[in-house]
Each structure stands twice: as structure tokens, then as C-alpha cells.
Design a protein around this motif. Structure first.
Motif, PDB file in Angstrom:
ATOM      1  N   ILE A  95       0.819  -1.213   0.000  1.00  0.00           N
ATOM      2  CA  ILE A  95       0.000   0.000   0.000  1.00  0.00           C
ATOM      3  C   ILE A  95       0.851   1.260   0.000  1.00  0.00           C
ATOM      4  N   SER A 235      -8.787  11.730  11.264  1.00  0.00           N
ATOM      5  CA  SER A 235      -9.561  10.947  10.311  1.00  0.00           C
ATOM      6  C   SER A 235     -10.289   9.834  11.050  1.00  0.00           C
ATOM      7  N   ILE A 239     -15.604   1.390   7.400  1.00  0.00           N
ATOM      8  CA  ILE A 239     -15.738   0.702   6.120  1.00  0.00           C
ATOM      9  C   ILE A 239     -16.971  -0.193   6.170  1.00  0.00           C
ATOM     10  N   GLY A 251     -11.563  -3.609  -1.169  1.00  0.00           N
ATOM     11  CA  GLY A 251     -10.808  -2.624  -1.929  1.00  0.00           C
ATOM     12  C   GLY A 251     -10.686  -1.278  -1.235  1.00  0.00           C
ATOM     13  N   GLU A 252     -11.710  -0.900  -0.483  1.00  0.00           N
ATOM     14  CA  GLU A 252     -11.695   0.410   0.184  1.00  0.00           C
ATOM     15  C   GLU A 252     -10.656   0.489   1.299  1.00  0.00           C
ATOM     16  N   ALA A 254      -7.385  -0.253   1.450  1.00  0.00           N
ATOM     17  CA  ALA A 254      -6.098   0.345   1.083  1.00  0.00           C
ATOM     18  C   ALA A 254      -6.224   1.865   0.986  1.00  0.00           C
ATOM     19  N   GLU A 255      -7.306   2.338   0.362  1.00  0.00           N
ATOM     20  CA  GLU A 255      -7.490   3.778   0.230  1.00  0.00           C
ATOM     21  C   GLU A 255      -7.728   4.426   1.593  1.00  0.00           C
ATOM     22  N   ALA A 256      -8.474   3.750   2.456  1.00  0.00           N
ATOM     23  CA  ALA A 256      -8.710   4.284   3.799  1.00  0.00           C
ATOM     24  C   ALA A 256      -7.399   4.389   4.571  1.00  0.00           C
ATOM     25  N   ARG A 258      -4.386   4.734   3.252  1.00  0.00           N
ATOM     26  CA  ARG A 258      -3.600   5.828   2.666  1.00  0.00           C
ATOM     27  C   ARG A 258      -4.079   7.177   3.198  1.00  0.00           C
ATOM     28  N   LYS A 259      -5.397   7.361   3.233  1.00  0.00           N
ATOM     29  CA  LYS A 259      -5.945   8.631   3.728  1.00  0.00           C
ATOM     30  C   LYS A 259      -5.582   8.839   5.200  1.00  0.00           C
ATOM     31  N   SER A 260      -5.595   7.768   5.949  1.00  0.00           N
ATOM     32  CA  SER A 260      -5.302   7.864   7.384  1.00  0.00           C
ATOM     33  C   SER A 260      -3.847   8.255   7.627  1.00  0.00           C
TER      34      SER A 260
END
Length: 267
Positions: A95, A235, A239, A251-252, A254-256, A258-260
């Protein structure tokens, strides 16, 4: 008379269950023997760290991908109680290829010697941080999954972190265990203490939290106090449609994550 015998038999059985739970709690909380090791990411290396009580714990380190070296903090990962550090390092490296990654094999897990306990994990986390801090100019962000979130919070109370990312965290191991085993006197029996909400309430560093909507291992009631305790919650992501163990395969996620990390590190 038969009623008395039944009562005595039930009392004897219940006492035996309590005794068994007391002596088996370390195995139940830290199932080191059930953890598969898997392979570490390509290009990773291991570092042996000597503890004050004569054990050796192993830290997995993964350099950023070629051409991705930048001024970013090291991500120090602490996995769940059935996670290998190799798996934790692999997930984080996939990630975050542009970050240096480190993950700790808990005491008694895989190549690390000794026997796990909350105190041992907390002490070893500080040992891992001290090794990394002396070599990193960009600070350290601790990323903890499940029980590893408690390790990360304790580390934040002892060392200077850039931020904390907590995934499916619980407020108190004592309260979590009591919720799962209401028919046992868990609170006075528990030898391993992890009071994450209480500890987090004394800290001021940036925090990000990720939880699973349908988590039946760490229910919302046990993660909510952490949100309330965080003085600087950057943050807070829930999910949807996920549970405690399958959240990592959505899938969500990895993006969560990254945002964190971006939220607590200022990227």
C-alpha cells in the motif's frame, strides 16, 4: 439431597472453567503457535534486537521502492494477535511503496524468542522504535491493527511519534474480554492489561481510526471510547459491510489506510 449434589457439581465445574481460563489466557490472547509466517516482501531484511531480559525480538525492515525515496516517515506496523510481522510488512509495503516499512515479530512469535505478554509487547515496541529513530530523519508513524493498535498507543505514550493509525482498535482489553465472556469474572482474572482509551486520552498527537461496520470481535461500543479520547482525531473512517477479519480484503481498505496515514503525517 440430589439438588445439593447438582449444585456442588456445577460449582466444581464452573471453578474448573475459571482456573482453566486463568492459566490459558496468554495462549488465547496471543496464539503465537497458530501464526503462519509467510514470506517477507522482496528486498526486506531482518534485525535482531536484544531485550533487557535476555530475549531477542526480530524487526522486519523494508526499504522504499526504487526511485520512491522521499521525506516520508517510517511506518512501524503492529499486527493483530494472529498476524506475522512478515504479513504486516507485506501489506504495508504494497500500500505504501514510497515509505520505509518496519514490522515487529512479537515476543514468542516466529523468530522472536520469549513468551508474549502485554508488558513484553509494549517494551519491545519501544525497543523497535529506538532502533528506527536513530536511523530515520523523518520520524515514525505507528500503524496498529486490532491488538496491535493497543501496542501503538502505548508506544505513543513513551516515545515521540508523528502520528497514530489505529485499525479496528479496542478501548480496553479488560472490557473487551468481559463483553465476550460475561459469564466469567474476567476483570479480576486478566493478567494482561491494555487500557488504550485511558492512555490515548493523555496524548495530543494526530490520530486516525479505521473500523469495520459489522465488527463482532471489537464491537462499536468498544472502539467508540477511543474516538472520544483522541484529542486530535484527524480521520475517522468506517468501512461498510466488513467485519473484523475481512476488512483487509475489501478494496476500500487500502485507500482508507492511505488517507489515514496522510492525515496524521501531513502528506
Amino acid at each position: 439431597m440430589w439438588i445439593v449434589k447438582v449444585i456442588i457439581a456445577l460449582a466444581t465445574f464452573y471453578t474448573a472453567v475459571i482456573v482453566a481460563a486463568y492459566f490459558l489466557q496468554t495462549h488465547l490472547i496471543f496464539p503465537a503457535g497458530l501464526v503462519g509466517q509467510g514470506g517477507a516482501p522482496p528486498g526486506s531484511r531482518t534485525v535482531q534486537l536484544a531485550t533487557e531480559d535476555g530475549e531477542n525480538v526480530v524487526l522486519v525492515r523494508v526499504a522504499p521502492a526504487a526511485g520512491e525515496i522521499a521525506e516520508r516517515p517510517v511506518l512501524l506496523g503492529f499486527g493483530g494477535n494472529a498476524w506475522s510481522a512478515n504479513t504486516m510488512a507485506t501489506v504495508l509495503h504494497q500500500i505504501f511503496p514510497d515509505h520505509e516499512i518496519a514490522a515487529l515479530h512479537y515476543r514468542g512469535y516466529g523468530p522472536s524468542s520469549g513468551r508474549p505478554s502485554s508488558k513484553a509487547l509494549f517494551a519491545d515496541a519501544a525497543l523497535a522504535y529506538d532502533h528506527l529513530a536513530g536511523k530515520s530523519q523523518n520520524g515514525v508513524v505507528a500503524v496498529g491493527f486490532s491488538i496491535g493498535a493497543s501496542v501503538a498507543v502505548d508506544l505513543a505514550a513513551k516515545r515521540e511519534l508523528e502520528g497514530l493509525v489505529l485499525v479496528t482498535p479496542f478501548d480496553s482489553l479488560k472490557e473487551l474480554a468481559a463483553a465476550h465472556y460475561p459469564w466469567l469474572p474476567v476483570r479480576p482474572l486478566l493478567r494482561h492489561h491494555m487500557e488504550s482509551a485511558e492512555t490515548l486520552g493523555k496524548l495530543a498527537l494526530p490520530v486516525a481510526i479505521i473500523t469495520a461496520e459489522n465488527d463482532d470481535v471489537v464491537p462499536a461500543k468498544r472502539s467508540k471510547p477511543l474516538r472520544e479520547a483522541a484529542a486530535d482525531l484527524r480521520s475517522d473512517i468506517v468501512i461498510g459491510g466488513t467485519g473484523h477479519n475481512d476488512i483487509y480484503y475489501i478494496g476500500e481498505f487500502a485507500e482508507a489506510l492511505r488517507k489515514s496515514v496522510a492525515a496524521v503525517s501531513g502528506d
